[in-house]
Design an enzyme around this catalytic site. Structure first.
Site, PDB file in Angstrom:
ATOM      1  N   CYS A 104       0.865  -1.185   0.000  1.00  0.00           N
ATOM      2  CA  CYS A 104       0.000   0.000   0.000  1.00  0.00           C
ATOM      3  C   CYS A 104       0.901   1.235   0.000  1.00  0.00           C
ATOM      4  CB  CYS A 104      -0.902  -0.023   1.227  1.00  0.00           C
ATOM      5  SG  CYS A 104      -2.125   1.306   1.275  1.00  0.00           S
TER       6      CYS A 104
ATOM      7  N   CYS B 101     -11.708  13.420   4.288  1.00  0.00           N
ATOM      8  CA  CYS B 101     -12.734  12.416   4.545  1.00  0.00           C
ATOM      9  C   CYS B 101     -12.839  12.195   6.054  1.00  0.00           C
ATOM     10  CB  CYS B 101     -12.408  11.113   3.828  1.00  0.00           C
ATOM     11  SG  CYS B 101     -12.341  11.291   2.027  1.00  0.00           S
TER      12      CYS B 101
ATOM     13  N   GLY C 118      -2.965  10.129   0.922  1.00  0.00           N
ATOM     14  CA  GLY C 118      -3.173  11.015  -0.211  1.00  0.00           C
ATOM     15  C   GLY C 118      -4.189  10.525  -1.221  1.00  0.00           C
ATOM     16  N   GLU C 119      -4.623  11.450  -2.081  1.00  0.00           N
ATOM     17  CA  GLU C 119      -5.511  11.163  -3.209  1.00  0.00           C
ATOM     18  C   GLU C 119      -4.650  11.075  -4.468  1.00  0.00           C
ATOM     19  OE1 GLU C 119      -7.679  10.507  -6.164  1.00  0.00           O
ATOM     20  OE2 GLU C 119      -8.814  10.513  -4.285  1.00  0.00           O
TER      21      GLU C 119
ATOM     22  N   SER D 218      -6.595   4.018  -6.417  1.00  0.00           N
ATOM     23  CA  SER D 218      -7.836   4.278  -5.697  1.00  0.00           C
ATOM     24  C   SER D 218      -8.121   5.771  -5.711  1.00  0.00           C
ATOM     25  CB  SER D 218      -7.719   3.785  -4.249  1.00  0.00           C
ATOM     26  OG  SER D 218      -8.865   4.125  -3.497  1.00  0.00           O
TER      27      SER D 218
ATOM     28  N   SER E  69     -13.394   4.824  -3.912  1.00  0.00           N
ATOM     29  CA  SER E  69     -13.604   5.001  -2.480  1.00  0.00           C
ATOM     30  C   SER E  69     -14.985   5.630  -2.282  1.00  0.00           C
ATOM     31  CB  SER E  69     -12.489   5.908  -1.926  1.00  0.00           C
ATOM     32  OG  SER E  69     -12.512   5.966  -0.532  1.00  0.00           O
ATOM     33  N   LEU E  70     -16.011   4.780  -2.160  1.00  0.00           N
ATOM     34  CA  LEU E  70     -17.401   5.261  -2.213  1.00  0.00           C
ATOM     35  C   LEU E  70     -17.969   5.534  -0.822  1.00  0.00           C
ATOM     36  CD1 LEU E  70     -19.594   5.863  -4.341  1.00  0.00           C
ATOM     37  CD2 LEU E  70     -20.491   3.553  -3.911  1.00  0.00           C
TER      38      LEU E  70
ATOM     39  N   ASN F 293     -11.710   1.414  11.139  1.00  0.00           N
ATOM     40  CA  ASN F 293     -10.593   1.282  12.072  1.00  0.00           C
ATOM     41  C   ASN F 293     -10.487   2.552  12.920  1.00  0.00           C
ATOM     42  OD1 ASN F 293      -9.500  -1.323  11.245  1.00  0.00           O
ATOM     43  ND2 ASN F 293      -9.018  -0.300   9.313  1.00  0.00           N
TER      44      ASN F 293
END
Length: 370
Positions: free
Chosen positions: A109, A120, A170-171, A202, A224-225, A302
């Site tokens: 990842c 978010c 990050g995006e 993602s 990422s909904l 989490n």
């Protein structure tokens, strides 16, 4: 006094850019092939190691170039085998990278930004604010460091990293060019040779960049909904106010239709107790996703200190899964991995010199990770 020449870091250059670099030096393009293999398949960071090039060329490279990866300041392995690195990128800033082993599969990842420019509400990274985009060298450097941790390099041997997901800090699509360069290196046969099906980007829904991605890449896609309707998603993913669900799913269909093979998007859905975990949410999600080639990944929330959200019960998560399965969707529940070293999904924080001042709303300075 002569000013020091700023050296070019070759670590983040995909083959095309490395070929152009050698041509600019008056060298043959095939040198790029040699250097790619030395850096990414053999782990070399010293030009003297590159013995199939002349000494004169190696000395020439030393004057103008370098191979410099991120500095590892933390390296810890969870009781379940998950491994987390904290890598320092510059003064005061670091990112986190996580390797999740699962039998013969190893999923890395990777982070794309220092902090995150989005906010978010269920993600610890966003509460740290944002500093800057990572360079291509800093992105692929995370793969390079993780691969070097399993020395010696064996290009034809077992691979500790079989999959890469751009799901760290990050995006990714807000750091478009650098992320694309790094993903090209991940898939490059002369570098890591990871299948395009096993490199996943993602996004929370940056639609213009997603459309642009379809023009230059065919990596796998995760959305990422986290909510089945705009009212709820506006609370969880503020970007939804600009790019609502219907538009995002339409862009997802466009991307999938442009792939040369039949692939499904992964719908990431963080399940939060009494927020988006009710049966009506599952039924609504089944309707919203109708006709979209996808599989659904349910992620039990989490917890982290700055959030009041709670993890749902396993019964509630399984009930949610059952509804989606019965509606015809392949739906899995992500096993929480690495939470004892804060390496689980949504827990990555690193250390961020926050240019947005967002972190001041959430995190007392004394709580910052050293």
């Amino acid at each position: 006094m002569t000013a020091a020449v700023e050296k070019t870091n070759l670590l983040g250059m995909p083959k095309s850019k490395l070929e152009a670099f050698f041509e600019s030096m008056g060298e043959k393009r095939f040198r790029a092939t040699q250097v790619l293999q030395w850096i990414h398949q053999r782990g070399a960071d010293d030009f003297d190691q590159m013995t199939n090039m002349s000494k004169a060329l190696r000395e020439k490279l030393k004057l103008v170039a370098e191979v410099r990866g991120p500095e590892v300041v933390y390296d810890e392995t969870s009781k379940d085998g998950t491994r987390k690195w904290v890598m320092r990128m510059d003064s005061g800033n670091s990112v986190e990278t996580v390797l999740i082993p699962d039998g013969e599969r190893g999923t890395l990842c990777v982070s794309s930004q220092i902090g995150c420019s989005l906010d978010c509400t269920f993600c610890s990274t966003g509460k740290r604010g944002f500093n800057r985009n990572l360079t291509a060298a800093e992105i692929i450097g995370q793969v390079w460091v993780a691969r070097k941790a399993f020395m010696p390099f064996e290009p034809n041997g077992d691979r500790p990293i079989t999959n890469v997901v751009m799901m760290g800090m990050g995006e990714p699509l807000l750091n478009f060019d650098n992320v694309v360069d790094a993903m090209n290196l991940m898939m490059e046969d002369l570098a890591y040779g990871i299948s395009k099906r096993r490199v996943t980007v993602s996004t929370s829904g940056v639609i213009p960049a997603l459309d642009r991605l379809g023009e230059v890449s065919d990596v796998s896609l995760a959305i990422s909904l986290h909510a089945p309707n705009d009212e709820l998603r506006n609370q969880l993913v503020p970007l939804n106010k600009k790019y609502p669900i219907a538009d995002l799913l339409a862009a997802t269909r466009r991307y999938l239709s442009g792939l040369p093979d039949k692939r499904k998007a992964t719908i990431e859905y963080t399940v939060i107790e009494n927020m988006n975990d009710q049966p009506e949410h599952a039924h609504e999600l089944a309707v919203v996703l109708r006709g979209l080639p996808c599989k659904i990944n349910l992620i039990p929330f989490n917890p982290f200190p700055e959030s009041d959200f709670r993890r749902p019960s396993m019964n509630a998560t399984r009930r949610f899964q059952k509804i989606l399965n019965e509606a015809g969707y392949i739906t899995t529940i992500r096993t929480t991995r690495g939470d004892d070293i804060d390496a689980a999904c949504g827990q990555l924080v690193g250390r961020v010199e926050d240019r947005t001042k967002r972190s001041q709303r959430y995190i007392p300075v004394q709580q910052m990770t050293p």
